[in-house]
Every structure is written in C-alpha cells, then in structure tokens.
Design an enzyme around this catalytic site. Structure first.
Site, PDB file in Angstrom:
ATOM      1  N   ASP A 204      46.806  34.242  41.029  1.00  0.00           N
ATOM      2  CA  ASP A 204      46.750  35.230  39.778  1.00  0.00           C
ATOM      3  C   ASP A 204      47.277  36.695  40.465  1.00  0.00           C
ATOM      4  O   ASP A 204      46.929  36.855  41.614  1.00  0.00           O
ATOM      5  CB  ASP A 204      45.423  35.334  39.300  1.00  0.00           C
ATOM      6  CG  ASP A 204      45.607  36.201  38.038  1.00  0.00           C
ATOM      7  OD1 ASP A 204      46.195  35.885  37.018  1.00  0.00           O
ATOM      8  OD2 ASP A 204      44.743  37.439  38.011  1.00  0.00           O
ATOM      9  N   GLU A 256      51.666  33.700  40.698  1.00  0.00           N
ATOM     10  CA  GLU A 256      52.250  34.275  39.460  1.00  0.00           C
ATOM     11  C   GLU A 256      53.056  35.788  39.940  1.00  0.00           C
ATOM     12  O   GLU A 256      52.392  36.636  40.370  1.00  0.00           O
ATOM     13  CB  GLU A 256      51.058  34.904  38.764  1.00  0.00           C
ATOM     14  CG  GLU A 256      51.436  35.607  37.335  1.00  0.00           C
ATOM     15  CD  GLU A 256      50.530  36.458  36.819  1.00  0.00           C
ATOM     16  OE1 GLU A 256      50.720  36.783  35.642  1.00  0.00           O
ATOM     17  OE2 GLU A 256      49.512  36.757  37.313  1.00  0.00           O
TER      18      GLU A 256
HETATM   19  C1  NOJ Z   1      47.376  37.238  34.937  1.00  0.00           C
HETATM   20  C2  NOJ Z   1      46.827  36.139  34.183  1.00  0.00           C
HETATM   21  O1  NOJ Z   1      47.756  35.046  33.730  1.00  0.00           O
HETATM   22  C3  NOJ Z   1      46.190  36.804  32.727  1.00  0.00           C
HETATM   23  O2  NOJ Z   1      45.720  35.978  31.711  1.00  0.00           O
HETATM   24  C4  NOJ Z   1      45.181  37.781  33.299  1.00  0.00           C
HETATM   25  O3  NOJ Z   1      45.005  38.423  32.048  1.00  0.00           O
HETATM   26  C5  NOJ Z   1      45.734  38.626  34.178  1.00  0.00           C
HETATM   27  N1  NOJ Z   1      46.245  38.278  35.230  1.00  0.00           N
HETATM   28  C6  NOJ Z   1      44.290  39.289  34.818  1.00  0.00           C
HETATM   29  O4  NOJ Z   1      43.669  38.597  35.754  1.00  0.00           O
END
Ligand code: NOJ
Ligand code: CA
Length: 483
Positions: A204, A256
């Site tokens: 993440d 991500e």
């Molecule tokens: C990215 C995640 O995919 C999302 O769902 C989340 O709200 C944020 N990061 C914060 O962790």
C-alpha cells in the site's frame, strides 16, 4: 524466453479479492476467508493463478482494513488466523498463490505503537511517527494535505502539544521511515507472513513511504499530497526485495505506485530486478478506451521500463470506478474490448473481483454509504446467485450473477475465462515481446512474440484490417490471430 523458465508471477493472472465482498460463509453479510476457500473451485475454473487479498489484518475499519492495529493477526470477522492457515493450505494444494496487502506507510491511531508514542514526548516509540511543533500561530508545520478530504495532513495531539503527520485520515498515522526500528519491525511483519506461506505483498502507498526529511513545503506541481524522498523510498524497496529474495519458492512485491508519470513509475523497478517485481500502471487504468491513448501508454511503458522489468496491468481496483462504467459507459461490447486489451499485454494482468462478470459500479443510497472517500460503489458484494443475506453494502443488479453466466457459453464470464485460457496456452501471449502494428485509426493492432497478432476495434464502425488475409472487425470487436 520460453515460458517454463519464466518466474511464476510473470506467467500468472492475478485476481484481487475485496474480502468483505467476495463470498460470505456464515451469512453475516460480510465476506470472509472461509468464503474464499469455498470458492477456490470457481477461481480454479476461471483460471487465475494468484489472489491478492485486500487487508485481512486487525483493524477498527476507519478505512476498511487500511488502518492496522495488529499486523500479525487476522480480523475476527474474516475468520481469524485459523481460517487464514486453512485457506493458504487449500489454495496451495490447488496451485493458487496468495498475496496479501501490507500497509507499511501508516498504522491505526489505536495501534499499540502509536498509543505508546503519543503517551509522552520522551516515549521510547515517540520517533516511530512524525511529530512537529505547530507554528506559533498554531498552524501546521508545512502545507502537506491529507489525501482524504484535502485538509491538512497534520493533527494536533493536545496531550503533548505536538502535531503528527497523516497522509490519509487522522486515524491513520504515518510511520517515520527514517527510523531504523520501524524498518526492522516491518521486516519482522513480512517474515511472519512469508513464513506462513504468503506468495508476497501488495504494498500500500508504495509511492510515498519515506517522507522528505526536512518536511519542505509541497511545490504547486507535486504529484503527491506530501513530499516524498523518492531515492530513500527506493532504498526501502531494495531492502524488502532482499528480504523476500531470501525465500523459496519466489515471493513477490507488487507496489501501489500511484504516479501518473511513466518515467517515474520506471524508477520503482530499480535495475529491473532489485526493487519491485511489479508496479501498478495507473496511466493505463485511467486511459480512455481509445486506441491512441492505450497504445501510447503501452508503447511508452515498453520504452521507459528497464529491460529486465515486467509490467503489471489492471483496469479496476477498490479505489476507482469499475472499468465497465468508467471506460465503457456500461456497454458490454466495450467492456469485452477493454478486457481483451488487459489480457493480451506483455506483463502480468490483475483482475479485480467482478471484472470477470463485467460488473459495473453500483449506485449507493446515501444512508448506506460506508467509505470515507466515496468508493463503496466499486466494493459491492459479488453476485453469486443474485442474493446475499443482509449484505454490508447493497448488492448490485447491473450484471447477471455468476450462476447464470457460468451456464451460458456466450456470457461475459465465459468470454473472460476463454481469454484467460487462451493467454495461458500461448507462449507468445505469456511472454512474447510487444510491437505495434500499423492499423487504421481507432484500431489497436500489435504483435506479441513471433506469431501472434492482436487487433482490437475501438470504435462504433466496422473496420477492415489487413493483417494478412484481410479481416473485418465489428464495432468494438477484437481478434487474436496466429499468423
Ligand atoms: C491505498 C488503498 O488502496 C486505499 O484503499 C487506502 O484508502 C489508502 N491506500 C490508504 O491506505
Ligand atoms: Ca461472513
């Protein structure tokens, strides 16, 4: 490269499961791990090789699992650790791998680390988070904004009189990645799960883990809400890569990497073999369904990524509007064309649960909204038979349920399954190089490997294409040709 020498994650089709909404084993309206276990047959039938599970660790769910209070235990409502171990074991028997979501950027404000950190300015864990005095006029130390709501990324902790940094909600407190103890603690978390058999991590906020050490103001053109020390973030990725490289069989890091600049995206791969294995390509996610735009993203990615790097492609996830709604205006022909673009690229495709059905965004009545950032419509329960007991989010009805589509050889689901099978049985599609071919405007044509040609008509007109033999493509029709 012949496909049997290729690492598993390059040959794989990944499938993202939003756990709360995939399958509910005990009818409390919330999807869970035994629910996934019970549907492994389905996933095997569909032909996916690995699952990425949205966060399963313990959380007060201010941001549905992305606010962690315990990194090494499983949320009871999902079935706890026992259910996880059972799922891993059964998936393993079937050759399906499990990648879990890891949230290293921030913890919940309820996490014991933060509780200890906030207890006093001299707490041993104070420096695990990022604290600063407010300015004399009580304003925050810099202009960084939180990603949710757009307010300041700083919140005052009245007891100690300092402000702490949160890139997201005030209840999601950013860890201080300059602190070696934080790094070691997260190494331990990774080892814990690797030892339990996970195939890797979806990281993440991989694009913004280490913040600018001097906390300088964000310039007007910055592409994150906070200023990031990118080089140091890459150094952390290299540390993690070394850690996972110590495991057999091979484990992966999928980031991500929410950056819209492809040159910047390329940096996350490092040499191509020393940082992330896979980095999500967000420019592809957000490209309109047009030949020129999609082709441009793919060509530039091919050009900019290091030679040893392997792309990752996706159309939907739990943070964005589902692709059949966002790119395709709910038109099934367009959704088939979009799916074809996803499953024929060089790189690892990642499906989001429901993509295989052509599932669209679901309208959420205001009284049912549960997400702080309006993303519920992309996270609704998967319609297995068209009914869920008391589902936590409304069950959409914009697509025929699994049971119906499975029995229909002309359904979207059957189309998706055939495409996955076609991909898997074609060495060209699994590993062949990409080369754009000349084609009329609105047709995207490319060669994969030695002999395979893909042509997709992304328009409302029928198109004649001349790829040896001439061939007519109906509006939004695509073809995979050997030849
Ligand atoms: C990215 C995640 O995919 C999302 O769902 C989340 O709200 C944020 N990061 C914060 O962790
Ligand atoms: Ca349940």
């Amino acid at each position: 490269m012949p496909s049997d020498e290729q690492p598993w994650w390059q040959r794989a089709v990944l499938y993202q499961i939003y756990v709360r909404s995939f399958a509910d084993s005990n009818e409390d309206g919330i999807g869970d791990l035994p629910g996934i276990l019970a549907q492994l047959d389905y996933l095997e039938w569909l032909g996916v090789d690995a699952l990425w599970l949205s966060p399963i660790t313990v959380s007060p769910d201010k941001d549905w699992g992305y606010d962690v209070v315990d990194y090494t235990d499983v949320q009871p409502v999902f079935g706890g650790m026992r259910a996880f171990d059972e799922l891993i074991a059964e998936a393993d028997r079937r050759g399906i791998r499990i990648v879990i979501d890891l949230v290293p950027n921030h913890t919940s404000d309820q996490h014991p680390w933060f509780q200890e950190a906030r207890a006093s300015r001299d707490s041993a864990r104070r420096d695990w988070y990022i604290w600063r005095d407010p300015n004399p006029d009580r304003s925050p130390p810099n202009n960084w904004r939180s990603s949710f709501g757009g307010g300041s990324a700083w919140t005052l902790d009245p007891a100690t009189g300092q402000m702490y940094l949160h890139s997201f909600l005030p209840e999601q407190v950013d860890l201080n990645w300059w602190n070696e103890e934080v790094r070691e603690a997260m190494d331990d978390v990774m080892r814990f799960w690797l030892d339990r058999g996970v195939a890797g991590f979806r990281l993440d906020v991989a694009h913004a883990i280490v913040k600018d050490r001097e906390l300088r103001d964000r310039p007007p053109d910055a592409d994150t809400h906070v200023v990031v020390d990118l080089e140091e973030t890459f150094a952390v990725l290299r540390r993690w890569r070394k850690l996972v490289d110590g495991y057999e069989p091979e484990r992966i890091l999928i980031g991500e990497t929410w950056v819209m600049d492809l040159a910047r995206l390329a940096g996350f791969y490092g040499s191509g073999a020393d940082q992330l294995h896979l980095a999500f390509n967000f420019p592809f996610v957000f490209a309109p369904l047009q030949a020129e735009s999609l082709r441009d993203v793919v060509e530039r990615s091919e050009e900019l990524l290091p030679v040893a790097a392997w792309p990752a492609w996706t159309l939907s996830n739990h943070d964005v509007v589902r692709f059949p709604t966002r790119m395709c205006e709910g038109d099934e022909r367009k959704a088939r064309a979009a799916l074809l673009t996803l499953l024929t690229q060089r790189g690892t495709p990642v499906l989001y649960y429901g993509d295989e059905l052509g599932m669209q965004q679901v309208e959420i009545p205001p009284e049912r909204e549960s997400d702080i950032d309006g993303r519920d419509g992309a996270r609704t329960p998967l319609p297995w038979n068209g009914a869920w007991n008391d589902p936590w989010l409304p069950l959409g009805d914009n697509v025929a349920p699994v049971a119906v589509q499975r029995a229909d050889p002309t359904s979207f689901l059957s189309f998706c399954r055939e495409l996955i099978a076609r991909r898997g049985s074609s060495p060209d599609l699994v590993s062949g190089s990409y080369e754009t071919l000349p084609a009329p405007k609105d047709v995207w044509a490319f060669r994969r490997g030695e002999r395979t040609v893909v042509a997709i008509n992304l328009s409302d007109e029928s198109m004649e294409i001349d790829l040896g033999g001439g061939r007519k493509l109906a509006p939004w029709e695509g073809a995979i040709l050997d030849g």
